[in-house]
Write a protein that holds these residues in place. Sequence first.
Motif, PDB file in Angstrom:
ATOM      1  N   ILE A 163      -3.727  92.904 165.318  1.00 63.65           N
ATOM      2  CA  ILE A 163      -3.469  94.293 165.689  1.00 63.65           C
ATOM      3  C   ILE A 163      -4.746  94.981 166.186  1.00 63.65           C
ATOM      4  N   VAL A 164      -5.905  94.379 165.900  1.00 69.19           N
ATOM      5  CA  VAL A 164      -7.206  94.986 166.186  1.00 69.19           C
ATOM      6  C   VAL A 164      -7.743  94.496 167.530  1.00 69.19           C
ATOM      7  N   ARG A 165      -8.321  95.432 168.296  1.00 70.58           N
ATOM      8  CA  ARG A 165      -9.002  95.083 169.542  1.00 70.58           C
ATOM      9  C   ARG A 165     -10.439  94.686 169.193  1.00 70.58           C
ATOM     10  N   PHE A 166     -10.662  93.399 169.084  1.00 78.36           N
ATOM     11  CA  PHE A 166     -11.958  92.928 168.577  1.00 78.36           C
ATOM     12  C   PHE A 166     -13.083  93.081 169.584  1.00 78.36           C
ATOM     13  N   SER A 167     -12.779  93.531 170.815  1.00 83.71           N
ATOM     14  CA  SER A 167     -13.841  93.773 171.798  1.00 83.71           C
ATOM     15  C   SER A 167     -14.492  95.141 171.619  1.00 83.71           C
ATOM     16  N   TRP A 168     -13.920  95.998 170.767  1.00 82.45           N
ATOM     17  CA  TRP A 168     -14.485  97.332 170.552  1.00 82.45           C
ATOM     18  C   TRP A 168     -15.788  97.237 169.763  1.00 82.45           C
ATOM     19  N   ALA A 169     -16.722  98.111 170.097  1.00 79.20           N
ATOM     20  CA  ALA A 169     -18.032  98.106 169.425  1.00 79.20           C
ATOM     21  C   ALA A 169     -17.888  98.325 167.925  1.00 79.20           C
ATOM     22  N   THR A 170     -16.882  99.097 167.519  1.00 78.20           N
ATOM     23  CA  THR A 170     -16.633  99.342 166.097  1.00 78.20           C
ATOM     24  C   THR A 170     -16.439  98.031 165.349  1.00 78.20           C
ATOM     25  N   CYS A 171     -15.664  97.124 165.922  1.00 75.53           N
ATOM     26  CA  CYS A 171     -15.403  95.835 165.277  1.00 75.53           C
ATOM     27  C   CYS A 171     -16.642  94.956 165.273  1.00 75.53           C
ATOM     28  N   LYS A 172     -17.308  94.905 166.393  1.00 78.34           N
ATOM     29  CA  LYS A 172     -18.505  94.059 166.481  1.00 78.34           C
ATOM     30  C   LYS A 172     -19.550  94.484 165.455  1.00 78.34           C
ATOM     31  N   THR A 173     -19.759  95.791 165.326  1.00 80.52           N
ATOM     32  CA  THR A 173     -20.737  96.291 164.353  1.00 80.52           C
ATOM     33  C   THR A 173     -20.340  95.913 162.937  1.00 80.52           C
ATOM     34  N   SER A 174     -19.060  96.092 162.627  1.00 77.97           N
ATOM     35  CA  SER A 174     -18.572  95.772 161.286  1.00 77.97           C
ATOM     36  C   SER A 174     -18.705  94.285 160.984  1.00 77.97           C
ATOM     37  N   LEU A 175     -18.369  93.447 161.956  1.00 79.67           N
ATOM     38  CA  LEU A 175     -18.481  92.001 161.750  1.00 79.67           C
ATOM     39  C   LEU A 175     -19.941  91.573 161.598  1.00 79.67           C
ATOM     40  N   ASP A 176     -20.815  92.161 162.405  1.00 78.06           N
ATOM     41  CA  ASP A 176     -22.242  91.827 162.311  1.00 78.06           C
ATOM     42  C   ASP A 176     -22.803  92.189 160.945  1.00 78.06           C
ATOM     43  N   GLU A 177     -22.315  93.279 160.377  1.00 75.00           N
ATOM     44  CA  GLU A 177     -22.850  93.780 159.106  1.00 75.00           C
ATOM     45  C   GLU A 177     -22.256  93.063 157.891  1.00 75.00           C
ATOM     46  N   SER A 178     -20.966  92.699 157.960  1.00 72.01           N
ATOM     47  CA  SER A 178     -20.283  92.262 156.744  1.00 72.01           C
ATOM     48  C   SER A 178     -19.700  90.854 156.786  1.00 72.01           C
ATOM     49  N   ALA A 179     -19.478  90.314 157.956  1.00 70.21           N
ATOM     50  CA  ALA A 179     -18.838  88.995 158.041  1.00 70.21           C
ATOM     51  C   ALA A 179     -19.846  87.872 157.852  1.00 70.21           C
ATOM     52  N   LYS A 180     -19.330  86.686 157.553  1.00 68.14           N
ATOM     53  CA  LYS A 180     -20.170  85.514 157.395  1.00 68.14           C
ATOM     54  C   LYS A 180     -20.604  84.979 158.765  1.00 68.14           C
ATOM     55  N   THR A 181     -21.783  84.409 158.801  1.00 64.75           N
ATOM     56  CA  THR A 181     -22.250  83.763 160.032  1.00 64.75           C
ATOM     57  C   THR A 181     -21.644  82.369 160.118  1.00 64.75           C
ATOM     58  N   VAL A 182     -21.039  82.072 161.250  1.00 62.01           N
ATOM     59  CA  VAL A 182     -20.407  80.769 161.455  1.00 62.01           C
ATOM     60  C   VAL A 182     -21.276  79.956 162.410  1.00 62.01           C
ATOM     61  N   ARG A 183     -21.654  78.764 161.995  1.00 61.50           N
ATOM     62  CA  ARG A 183     -22.464  77.885 162.840  1.00 61.50           C
ATOM     63  C   ARG A 183     -21.583  76.729 163.314  1.00 61.50           C
ATOM     64  N   TRP A 184     -21.467  76.588 164.628  1.00 62.43           N
ATOM     65  CA  TRP A 184     -20.662  75.527 165.204  1.00 62.43           C
ATOM     66  C   TRP A 184     -21.501  74.256 165.311  1.00 62.43           C
TER      67      TRP A 184
END
Length: 341
Positions: A260-281
């Motif tokens: 439901i979320v538009r993950f291209s919005w800066a709001t999402c990117k900021t939140s993911l950068d601050e709180s999500a885990k770093t994924v290494r491929w």
Amino acid sequence: MSLEDETIDMEEADYSVSETATRPPSGTTTPLLKSYTYATPLPTDLEQDQECILGVDEAGRGPVLGPMVYGICYCPLSKKDELADLGFADSKTLKESERDNLLDVIMSRPDLIGWSVRVLSPMDISNSMLRKDKYNLNALAHDTTIQLIRETIASGVNLKEVYVDTVGPPESYQRKLEGLFPSVTKIVVAKKADSKYPIVSAASICAKVTRDDVLRHWIFAEKELDRTISREFGSGYPGDPKTKSWLKANMDPIFGYPNIVRFSWATCKTSLDESAKTVRWPDDDESNSQPRITALFGQSSTETADLAQQRKQYSTFASNAAPRPRPQLLQDMALKSVVDF
């Protein structure tokens, strides 16, 4: 994409499901993973080649949640005063119940009015804006408007006047549409067109009621979320405290947000950068050990010992070389190397 610097009227929306409310035919009963178009039949009283007027407006450009919906509404040019008498106004100035009532008015006049909407899914919006060749929200809006007008003309409607609520500078946008639709004798692209032209106001109603319905009846593609996730997400605009709280509470640290979320919005990117885990491929780990392209070819007289060693190490045809470990990702996906075509 950040729209937080825009001045936006953040309407408080109620997205709880009403048992008595009649759903518009432009909604959906399946997860919104792909964009779609809904269009009514032509007005029953429309005569062949009768000149028509059409309006275009959108709903949901700024929110970080849900679809963006573009709507068009049209009627015979000779009946535009009759349409104006039906009492349309910019959907943003109306209460939800008033918008619903006006859509009922539109639907009660299939003799006079035709309309359609293009519902752009959050996933399609984000994928478009994050692709390598830049495709911003303005370009997406322009292309959607052009698509709806083209489809209306293709259905047999003789458009002579088109009114559009602008996205970006109205002058250049109007010139663009005039070049694409030379058979339309009058095209007006203006700011606040939804409050100036009743035909645009009617299109605004179609777009807004459709978006509200899709959000109110949102079906999560992610299993189990429909029974567990809160729908108290406020207006959906990035600056809304309820929306901010919902985004914070419903972010998975590994997988991010539901569809439901538009993950291209800066709001999402900021939140993911601050709180999500770093994924290494896997490829990230190997980036520093990749061979140079010259290591894939035969040794020349000027080849260094280092390049020769790389060629030997990575060559598929080196008889004595131990096979290179395959990345785990390729193993998981059951992918194999192909050497014969």
